[in-house]
Write an enzyme that holds these catalytic residues in place. Structure first.
Site, PDB file in Angstrom:
ATOM      1  CB  ILE A  19       7.132   1.544   1.188  1.00 55.79           C
ATOM      2  CG1 ILE A  19       6.807   0.354   2.091  1.00 55.79           C
ATOM      3  CG2 ILE A  19       7.892   1.083  -0.051  1.00 55.79           C
ATOM      4  CD1 ILE A  19       5.826  -0.631   1.497  1.00 55.79           C
ATOM      5  CG  LEU A  65       0.229  11.632  -6.748  1.00 51.50           C
ATOM      6  CD1 LEU A  65       1.025  10.473  -6.147  1.00 51.50           C
ATOM      7  CD2 LEU A  65       0.907  12.135  -8.006  1.00 51.50           C
ATOM      8  CB  SER A 142      -0.321  -4.977  -2.021  1.00 51.55           C
ATOM      9  OG  SER A 142      -0.984  -5.784  -1.064  1.00 51.55           O
ATOM     10  CE  LYS A 143      -0.546  -9.756   2.992  1.00 51.34           C
ATOM     11  NZ  LYS A 143      -2.012  -9.814   3.017  1.00 51.34           N
ATOM     12  CD  GLN A 149      -5.933  -6.939   3.768  1.00 53.21           C
ATOM     13  OE1 GLN A 149      -4.839  -6.858   3.222  1.00 53.21           O
ATOM     14  NE2 GLN A 149      -6.485  -5.919   4.412  1.00 53.21           N
ATOM     15  CE1 TYR A 155      -3.348  -0.734  -1.629  1.00 51.64           C
ATOM     16  CE2 TYR A 155      -3.422  -2.919  -0.626  1.00 51.64           C
ATOM     17  CZ  TYR A 155      -2.711  -1.788  -0.997  1.00 51.64           C
ATOM     18  OH  TYR A 155      -1.356  -1.713  -0.728  1.00 51.64           O
ATOM     19  CD  GLU A 187       1.096  -8.916   6.380  1.00 52.06           C
ATOM     20  OE1 GLU A 187       0.885  -7.878   7.038  1.00 52.06           O
ATOM     21  OE2 GLU A 187       0.215  -9.457   5.681  1.00 52.06           O
TER      22      GLU A 187
END
Length: 260
Positions: A19, A65, A142-143, A149, A155, A187
């Site tokens: 991304i 980072l 993120s979703k 999940q 995360y 996704e």
């Protein structure tokens, strides 16, 4: 539509792959000057070279980072070179599978540093320059913060933090005219996603199962589609948009699964 991004200097963390690379490529096409912050110099230079070969401009800084000092030094390097920062895309991170049952304190904290802490640090160090430019911040999220999940507590927590920081910063930075928004990814097909799918018992079957549940066109989101939204949110064209969580997901999170 002219997004008015020409010659705008925009940091993109994790901008060498997936991304992040998509965002860097779109920004360069819009005439902006994306600066990749990433740990792998070879990966960074590959993207910079491709952009330059296409007639664009890009730069990079090698930065780990997860290291606070490296975050500070990366921002300083850019300011020393260019004397400005016009925008920031916090993007770097990985769904590293640190769960409640299979994780521990060390892994959980390490994941927060991979996925959340540097969002704060880069924004903190860039802020004096974003105030001068009335720049814009886009956080990639993120979703998992909303849907869960399973097996990825760190995360999910990081993305919950990203969303909360987006709203918090939007409020705190109102006096400076700095807009802050987030893009929520569901996704999206990236090399990292492909590697994850390949670890599953029946990768092709699992992929088709996921794709069939994406309401719009039953296909994965592309990096370019995320990137187009990021460019818009960074742009003065989106001048009255701040504090928003924008879902670029083909309706995956909010539309009724019964329709697909």
């Amino acid at each position: 539509m002219d997004l008015q991004l020409k010659d705008k200097l925009i940091i993109v963390t994790g901008g060498a792959k997936g991304i992040g690379e998509g965002i860097v490529q779109v920004l360069a096409k819009e005439g902006a000057i994306p600066v990749i912050f990433g740990r792998n110099e070879q990966d960074n230079l590959k993207v910079v070279s491709a952009i330059e070969a296409a007639g664009g401009t890009a730069h990079h800084v090698v930065a780990e980072l997860t290291d606070p000092a490296s975050c500070a030094n990366a921002v300083k390097a850019i300011v020393d070179k260019f004397g400005k920062i016009d925008g920031l895309v916090n993007n770097a991170g990985v769904n590293d599978g640190v769960g409640l049952e299979n994780g521990d304190y060390e892994k959980f904290m390490a994941s927060l540093h991979k996925n959340l802490v540097h969002y704060y640090l880069i924004a903190h160090h860039a802020l004096p320059w974003l105030k001068k430019s009335k720049g814009s911040i886009v956080n990639i999220s993120s979703k998992t913060a909303e849907t869960g999940q399973g097996g990825t507590s760190a995360y999910a927590a990081s993305n919950g933090g990203r969303n909360a920081l987006t709203r918090e910063w939007a409020v705190e930075l109102l006096p400076y005219g700095i807009r802050v928004n987030a893009i929520i990814v569901a996704e999206c097909w990236t090399p990292l996603y492909e590697r994850w799918i390949e670890t599953l018992p029946n990768p092709e079957e699992k992929l088709q199962s996921i794709v069939s549940k994406i309401p719009l066109e039953q296909r994965m989101t592309t990096s370019e589609e995320i990137a187009n939204m990021a460019a818009f949110l960074l742009s003065p064209v989106s001048s009255h948009t701040t504090g928003q969580l924008v879902y670029v997901d083909g309706g995956y999170v909010h539309l009724d699964r019964a329709i697909s």
